[in-house]
Design an enzyme around this catalytic site. Structure first.
Site, PDB file in Angstrom:
ATOM      1  N   SER A  10       0.835  -1.196   0.000  1.00 37.83           N
ATOM      2  CA  SER A  10       0.000   0.000   0.000  1.00 37.83           C
ATOM      3  C   SER A  10       0.868   1.243   0.000  1.00 37.83           C
ATOM      4  O   SER A  10       1.634   1.484   0.938  1.00 37.83           O
ATOM      5  CB  SER A  10      -0.913   0.021   1.228  1.00 37.83           C
ATOM      6  OG  SER A  10      -1.563   1.281   1.326  1.00 37.83           O
ATOM      7  N   HIS A  34      -0.909  -1.178  -4.305  1.00 34.02           N
ATOM      8  CA  HIS A  34      -2.237  -0.917  -3.765  1.00 34.02           C
ATOM      9  C   HIS A  34      -2.402   0.580  -3.529  1.00 34.02           C
ATOM     10  O   HIS A  34      -1.600   1.204  -2.826  1.00 34.02           O
ATOM     11  CB  HIS A  34      -2.417  -1.677  -2.443  1.00 34.02           C
ATOM     12  CG  HIS A  34      -3.808  -1.648  -1.909  1.00 34.02           C
ATOM     13  ND1 HIS A  34      -4.814  -2.467  -2.386  1.00 34.02           N
ATOM     14  CD2 HIS A  34      -4.366  -0.906  -0.931  1.00 34.02           C
ATOM     15  CE1 HIS A  34      -5.928  -2.232  -1.718  1.00 34.02           C
ATOM     16  NE2 HIS A  34      -5.682  -1.277  -0.833  1.00 34.02           N
ATOM     17  N   ASP A  36      -4.789   3.466  -2.180  1.00 33.76           N
ATOM     18  CA  ASP A  36      -5.954   3.779  -1.338  1.00 33.76           C
ATOM     19  C   ASP A  36      -6.482   5.165  -1.665  1.00 33.76           C
ATOM     20  O   ASP A  36      -5.797   6.164  -1.464  1.00 33.76           O
ATOM     21  CB  ASP A  36      -5.571   3.721   0.138  1.00 33.76           C
ATOM     22  CG  ASP A  36      -5.323   2.299   0.614  1.00 33.76           C
ATOM     23  OD1 ASP A  36      -6.231   1.472   0.485  1.00 33.76           O
ATOM     24  OD2 ASP A  36      -4.215   2.026   1.113  1.00 33.76           O
ATOM     25  N   MET A  38      -9.282   7.779  -0.660  1.00 32.56           N
ATOM     26  CA  MET A  38     -10.246   8.128   0.395  1.00 32.56           C
ATOM     27  C   MET A  38     -10.756   9.543   0.166  1.00 32.56           C
ATOM     28  O   MET A  38      -9.987  10.428  -0.219  1.00 32.56           O
ATOM     29  CB  MET A  38      -9.594   8.023   1.774  1.00 32.56           C
ATOM     30  CG  MET A  38      -8.892   6.714   2.069  1.00 32.56           C
ATOM     31  SD  MET A  38      -8.228   6.690   3.756  1.00 32.56           S
ATOM     32  CE  MET A  38      -7.097   5.301   3.657  1.00 32.56           C
ATOM     33  N   HIS A  67      -8.143   0.859  -4.512  1.00 34.32           N
ATOM     34  CA  HIS A  67      -9.151   0.587  -3.480  1.00 34.32           C
ATOM     35  C   HIS A  67      -9.893   1.894  -3.185  1.00 34.32           C
ATOM     36  O   HIS A  67      -9.344   2.803  -2.573  1.00 34.32           O
ATOM     37  CB  HIS A  67      -8.454   0.048  -2.224  1.00 34.32           C
ATOM     38  CG  HIS A  67      -9.366  -0.214  -1.082  1.00 34.32           C
ATOM     39  ND1 HIS A  67      -8.896  -0.463   0.199  1.00 34.32           N
ATOM     40  CD2 HIS A  67     -10.730  -0.290  -0.998  1.00 34.32           C
ATOM     41  CE1 HIS A  67      -9.919  -0.665   1.003  1.00 34.32           C
ATOM     42  NE2 HIS A  67     -11.038  -0.552   0.312  1.00 34.32           N
ATOM     43  N   MET A  69     -12.294   3.964  -1.279  1.00 31.44           N
ATOM     44  CA  MET A  69     -13.054   4.163  -0.039  1.00 31.44           C
ATOM     45  C   MET A  69     -13.773   5.501  -0.180  1.00 31.44           C
ATOM     46  O   MET A  69     -13.416   6.505   0.441  1.00 31.44           O
ATOM     47  CB  MET A  69     -12.105   4.128   1.166  1.00 31.44           C
ATOM     48  CG  MET A  69     -11.618   2.732   1.483  1.00 31.44           C
ATOM     49  SD  MET A  69     -10.295   2.685   2.725  1.00 31.44           S
ATOM     50  CE  MET A  69      -8.859   2.757   1.642  1.00 31.44           C
ATOM     51  N   MET A 138     -11.711  -6.432   4.624  1.00 31.92           N
ATOM     52  CA  MET A 138     -10.964  -5.563   5.535  1.00 31.92           C
ATOM     53  C   MET A 138     -10.708  -6.298   6.845  1.00 31.92           C
ATOM     54  O   MET A 138     -11.633  -6.843   7.451  1.00 31.92           O
ATOM     55  CB  MET A 138     -11.744  -4.277   5.812  1.00 31.92           C
ATOM     56  CG  MET A 138     -11.977  -3.386   4.597  1.00 31.92           C
ATOM     57  SD  MET A 138     -10.452  -2.807   3.795  1.00 31.92           S
ATOM     58  CE  MET A 138      -9.660  -1.898   5.148  1.00 31.92           C
ATOM     59  N   ASP A 176      -6.834  -6.801   3.734  1.00 37.03           N
ATOM     60  CA  ASP A 176      -6.242  -5.470   3.850  1.00 37.03           C
ATOM     61  C   ASP A 176      -6.380  -4.989   5.281  1.00 37.03           C
ATOM     62  O   ASP A 176      -7.491  -4.807   5.775  1.00 37.03           O
ATOM     63  CB  ASP A 176      -6.966  -4.513   2.898  1.00 37.03           C
ATOM     64  CG  ASP A 176      -6.393  -3.105   2.916  1.00 37.03           C
ATOM     65  OD1 ASP A 176      -5.437  -2.848   3.666  1.00 37.03           O
ATOM     66  OD2 ASP A 176      -6.909  -2.255   2.165  1.00 37.03           O
TER      67      ASP A 176
END
Length: 224
Positions: A10, A34, A36, A38, A67, A69, A138, A176
């Protein structure tokens, strides 16, 4: 035949001031990077968005495991597929029609992933597995890096693994949250075959070597 494990560091745990360089440090060792995303709405944190992913895509050859979110993934997720992401995962809790969005992502050239957060039961989504390439479980609460691994959430991994085996499905089961040398074997034993690791990789002096060690631990437990 069991596929080899996927290790996806990540970049949330990397040095954002040198993001392209940090991603290149894991090239040749990691399978995916990865990413993330957000939005400070779905989760109470704000990271990076589409422009950064578009720029970073030009700087490295490693496949991106994005990913999301975020709220309203139907609006934003296709852009990441179009930007060249290999796998785009969105949260079940944020999507009105996960199957329709999965089809849109595949049509745009990406693999489709469904994420299940800490407090969300996995059972209502097991019937949707044939429409997805990845299910991300998760093992922490989504939204913050550096949290401790929660082994009690591995029951969800086992449930998904059973359904994948019964249906003979080609679905990666990704975990994750808190994945490191002392937890990856538990996740692999439960049935995971893709592993997101942040601090365990980017907190190491040699991130590439940390990836190789994690892969060896997972592969040994998976019997690959």
């Amino acid at each position: 035949m069991t596929p080899p494990p996927i290790i996806a560091p990540s970049i949330l745990a990397s040095d954002f001031s040198r993001l392209a360089e940090e991603v290149r440090r894991i090239e040749g060792a990691a399978d995916w990077a990865h990413v993330d995303v957000m939005d400070n709405h779905f989760v109470p944190n704000l990271t990076i968005g589409l422009p950064v992913v578009q720029s970073l895509r030009k700087a490295t050859v490693i496949p991106f495991d994005v990913h999301l979110m975020i709220t309203d993934p139907e609006r934003w997720a296709p852009g990441y597929a179009e930007a060249g992401a290999y796998n785009v995962t969105f949260h079940a809790e944020a999507s009105e029609d996960p199957v329709a969005l999965a089809k849109t992502l595949r049509a745009a050239g990406a693999k489709a992933g469904l994420a299940i957060d800490r407090d969300t039961p996995v059972e209502p989504y097991l019937e949707l597995l044939p429409y997805f390439d990845t299910v991300l479980i998760m093992t922490i609460k989504a939204g913050f890096g550096g949290q401790s691994f929660m082994p009690e959430l591995l029951g969800k991994v086992r449930d998904v693994r059973r359904r994948v085996q019964v249906g003979d499905l080609d679905v990666r089961i990704e975990v994750d949250g808190g994945i490191a040398a002392d937890t990856i074997e538990q996740a692999a034993e439960a049935g995971a075959d893709a592993f997101v690791a942040g601090t365990a990789v980017y907190g190491a002096a040699d991130p590439a070597e940390a990836v190789r060690k994690l892969r060896a631990l997972a592969a040994n437990r998976m019997g690959t």
